[in-house]
Design an enzyme around this catalytic site. Structure first.
Site, mmCIF file in Angstrom:
data_model
loop_
_atom_site.group_PDB
_atom_site.id
_atom_site.type_symbol
_atom_site.label_atom_id
_atom_site.label_comp_id
_atom_site.label_asym_id
_atom_site.label_seq_id
_atom_site.Cartn_x
_atom_site.Cartn_y
_atom_site.Cartn_z
ATOM 1 N N GLU A 148 0.837 -1.207 0.000
ATOM 2 C CA GLU A 148 0.000 0.000 0.000
ATOM 3 C C GLU A 148 0.873 1.258 0.000
ATOM 4 O O GLU A 148 0.613 2.215 -0.740
ATOM 5 C CB GLU A 148 -0.895 -0.012 1.238
ATOM 6 C CG GLU A 148 -1.710 1.243 1.438
ATOM 7 C CD GLU A 148 -2.171 1.396 2.878
ATOM 8 O OE1 GLU A 148 -2.454 2.545 3.284
ATOM 9 O OE2 GLU A 148 -2.236 0.381 3.602
ATOM 10 N N ASP A 191 0.830 3.839 -3.233
ATOM 11 C CA ASP A 191 0.445 5.237 -3.067
ATOM 12 C C ASP A 191 1.408 6.150 -3.822
ATOM 13 O O ASP A 191 0.988 7.132 -4.449
ATOM 14 C CB ASP A 191 0.431 5.577 -1.578
ATOM 15 C CG ASP A 191 0.105 7.034 -1.305
ATOM 16 O OD1 ASP A 191 -0.994 7.469 -1.669
ATOM 17 O OD2 ASP A 191 0.961 7.743 -0.733
ATOM 18 N N ASP A 243 -7.077 1.204 0.355
ATOM 19 C CA ASP A 243 -5.735 0.696 0.666
ATOM 20 C C ASP A 243 -5.376 -0.478 -0.252
ATOM 21 O O ASP A 243 -4.250 -0.572 -0.756
ATOM 22 C CB ASP A 243 -5.669 0.233 2.123
ATOM 23 C CG ASP A 243 -5.739 1.387 3.110
ATOM 24 O OD1 ASP A 243 -5.572 2.547 2.694
ATOM 25 O OD2 ASP A 243 -5.952 1.121 4.310
ATOM 26 N N GLU A 280 -4.396 0.573 -3.776
ATOM 27 C CA GLU A 280 -3.013 1.047 -3.831
ATOM 28 C C GLU A 280 -2.039 -0.129 -3.816
ATOM 29 O O GLU A 280 -1.025 -0.126 -4.531
ATOM 30 C CB GLU A 280 -2.734 1.981 -2.654
ATOM 31 C CG GLU A 280 -3.460 3.312 -2.757
ATOM 32 C CD GLU A 280 -3.303 4.179 -1.526
ATOM 33 O OE1 GLU A 280 -3.596 5.388 -1.616
ATOM 34 O OE2 GLU A 280 -2.888 3.661 -0.462
#
Length: 229
Positions: free
Chosen positions: A45, A49, A118, A121
């Site tokens: 995650e 991102d 989450d 990502e």
């Protein structure tokens, strides 16, 4: 690694065939079921991102060559925030293949905004690790699609915009009060009231508290900024 039919189907919806499917499985593994022998998706995650952020920054930079940093920043924030990631996750039915612990599953984890965001990502990071930056970037641009072109010119976060409105008039920051929480635990609906010290208020309801706060702030700001007739 042998994978199930559900993961095969998900790769089809995602539009990427993994050479290393174990990376995708890790991206779909929530911390509620993670262990020393079954790593969860939290590190992925973090990476995803950043891949998403660079992809969106580049896309916006190239799309509008006359835009200032002040115009680009809110558009960027609107495209990478958790709500948008969760919306993309729902588009490809990511929730159906999430690997969750029993308690998270019983509480409706497959539909939770933060959890879906989450995981989206983490899946982006999995594609990056499996195939490199260009396939990951192409995936993001394809899945986000029209959202990039349609992002509002002034896509400021509504709560931030309302706080700026209040501060400009010498008022303290807005307050957000939970009026009610209805429905079962796995599918709650929150009603939130945005309040200003001058007595102005607006309410909104949504399936997540943060969404309801944003909607209430947006509704109040729209009324405050509406032309007076």
């Amino acid at each position: 690694m042998k994978i199930g039919a559900d993961i095969e189907a998900f790769m089809g919806r995602l539009g990427h065939r993994f050479a290393r499917p174990e990376v995708l499985v890790r991206a779909l593994t929530h911390s509620s079921i993670g262990s020393a022998t079954r790593p969860d998706n939290q590190r992925l995650e973090f990476l995803g991102d950043r891949v998403l952020g660079l992809t969106m920054a580049e896309a916006l930079f190239r799309a509008d060559k006359s835009a200032s940093e002040g115009q680009l920043a809110p558009r960027f924030n609107a495209l990478v925030r958790k709500e948008t990631c969760a919306d993309v996750a729902r588009q490809i039915d990511l929730g159906a293949v999430l690997k969750l612990g029993r308690s998270e599953m019983m509480s409706g984890g497959r539909r939770k905004e933060a959890l879906l965001g989450d995981a989206m990502e983490a899946v982006i990071a999995a594609v990056y690790i499996d195939a490199g930056f260009e396939p990951a970037r192409d995936l993001v641009l394809r899945l986000w699609g029209d959202r990039i072109d349609a992002v509002e010119e002034d896509a400021r976060d509504a709560k931030t915009a309302l706080q700026e409105w209040a501060q400009a008039r010498g008022l303290p920051p807005p307050k957000y009060v939970t009026v009610s929480r209805e429905g079962p635990d796995h599918a709650p609906v929150f009603t939130i009231e945005a309040q200003l010290a001058n007595g102005e208020v607006e309410r909104a309801a949504a399936k997540a508290k943060r969404q309801a706060e944003q909607a209430a702030a947006k509704a109040l700001l729209a009324r405050l900024e509406a032309p007076q007739g």
